[in-house]
Enzyme design. Structure first.
Site, PDB file in Angstrom:
ATOM      1  N   LYS A  61       0.820   4.788   6.766  1.00 31.11           N
ATOM      2  CA  LYS A  61       0.308   5.630   5.683  1.00 31.11           C
ATOM      3  C   LYS A  61       0.969   6.998   5.768  1.00 31.11           C
ATOM      4  O   LYS A  61       1.687   7.316   6.724  1.00 31.11           O
ATOM      5  CB  LYS A  61      -1.212   5.799   5.777  1.00 31.11           C
ATOM      6  N   SER A  83       0.802  -1.222   0.000  1.00 39.64           N
ATOM      7  CA  SER A  83       0.000   0.000   0.000  1.00 39.64           C
ATOM      8  C   SER A  83       0.837   1.275   0.000  1.00 39.64           C
ATOM      9  O   SER A  83       0.315   2.349  -0.287  1.00 39.64           O
ATOM     10  CB  SER A  83      -0.942   0.013   1.210  1.00 39.64           C
TER      11      SER A  83
END
Length: 289
Positions: free
Chosen positions: A132, A59
């Site tokens: 993230k 990701s």
């Protein structure tokens, strides 16, 4: 040789025996003691200062690849709030679906190894650990897209050169998944962060799973430390310098950026302790030419 004398000028035999006993400690006794001390220091550092995290998914590609290990500063957000563009590790809320592959349950030896790995911070992450990039701070207005397909924060478009594989523009927004690049304007609630992965095609992030409470942030990932060929700092992209808006730092907490050298300084006490030990001297002398 310097001798310890009593008040009457004679040598203290007890202190002389104690000195002789310390000097005669064999290497096989000192080495396990050093290992125990090093392990305890590693646990303390992992708990309060630094922790290594394993990257289990794609990701954050190509900033972070599957199998990378990153160092996370766990104290920097005790003195200030996160900044836009920083890469953070956090605990996902109930809305965040796990992104690690299911692994078979390990045996007794495997569970023991995982326990030790958890203590020193080198094991696989838990199913609710995520990494993230911070896109929006409390009060920011985040949406996508402008006429060029870019994410905007408070009306300022981001030139995200670190995003190599973006989501397609032709897919309609779907609140159940994050495959679409487009999403409606989101006003980041107080005390929360809007985070996104760098690989937008596969990242399940705040676009569909909602913002993340700042209290859930474990720390800032500031360096890739493994494999050695990818050793690099995780700096803040310059595009975030152009963003202005309602988000402000908390009173009395000026933005202080953590540098990679901080992790090295934390290891100096351990290096000094090892250098003064007999085990270190023995190994060093065996390598001398």
């Amino acid at each position: 040789m310097v001798q310890t004398l009593d008040d009457d000028g004679t040598v203290d035999p007890w202190r002389r025996r104690a000195r002789r006993t310390r000097r005669q400690m064999p290497l096989w006794q000192e080495l396990p003691l050093l290992l125990v001390v090093a392990f305890c220091l590693a646990v303390l550092i992992r708990t309060f200062l630094l922790q290594a995290f394993f990257i289990p998914s794609g990701s954050m590609e190509d900033t972070l690849l599957v199998g990378d290990r990153v160092l996370v500063n766990k104290v920097v957000y005790d003195v200030r709030d996160p900044l836009r563009g920083e890469v953070v590790v956090f605990r996902g809320t109930d809305r965040w679906a796990p992104q690690v592959d299911d692994q078979p349950k390990p045996g007794v030896v495997g569970r023991l190894a995982r326990t030790v790995g958890d203590l020193v911070g080198v094991s696989r992450p838990g199913e609710k650990d995520f990494i993230k990039r911070v896109i929006g701070l409390p009060g920011d207005r985040v949406q996508c897209c402008d006429s060029q397909g870019r994410v905007t924060v408070n009306g300022t478009p981001l030139n995200e050169t670190y995003v190599l594989r973006d989501s397609p523009l032709d897919l309609p927004p779907n609140p159940a998944e994050c495959r679409s690049r487009r999403f409606d304007e989101v006003v980041v609630p107080p005390g929360q962060l809007f985070v996104m992965g760098d690989h937008r095609e596969v990242s399940q992030d705040a676009r569909c799973q909602g913002p993340v409470p700042i209290d859930n942030v474990v720390g800032r990932a500031f360096m890739v430390v493994w494999p050695s060929s990818r050793w690099s700092a995780l700096s803040v992209p310059s595009t975030f310098e152009d963003v202005t808006g309602p988000a402000t730092a908390s009173p009395g907490t000026p933005p202080v950026r953590q540098t990679p050298q901080g992790g090295v300084l934390l290891m100096l006490p351990l290096a000094a302790a090892l250098r003064g030990s007999r085990a270190f001297r023995a190994v060093s002398s065996s390598r001398a030419t």
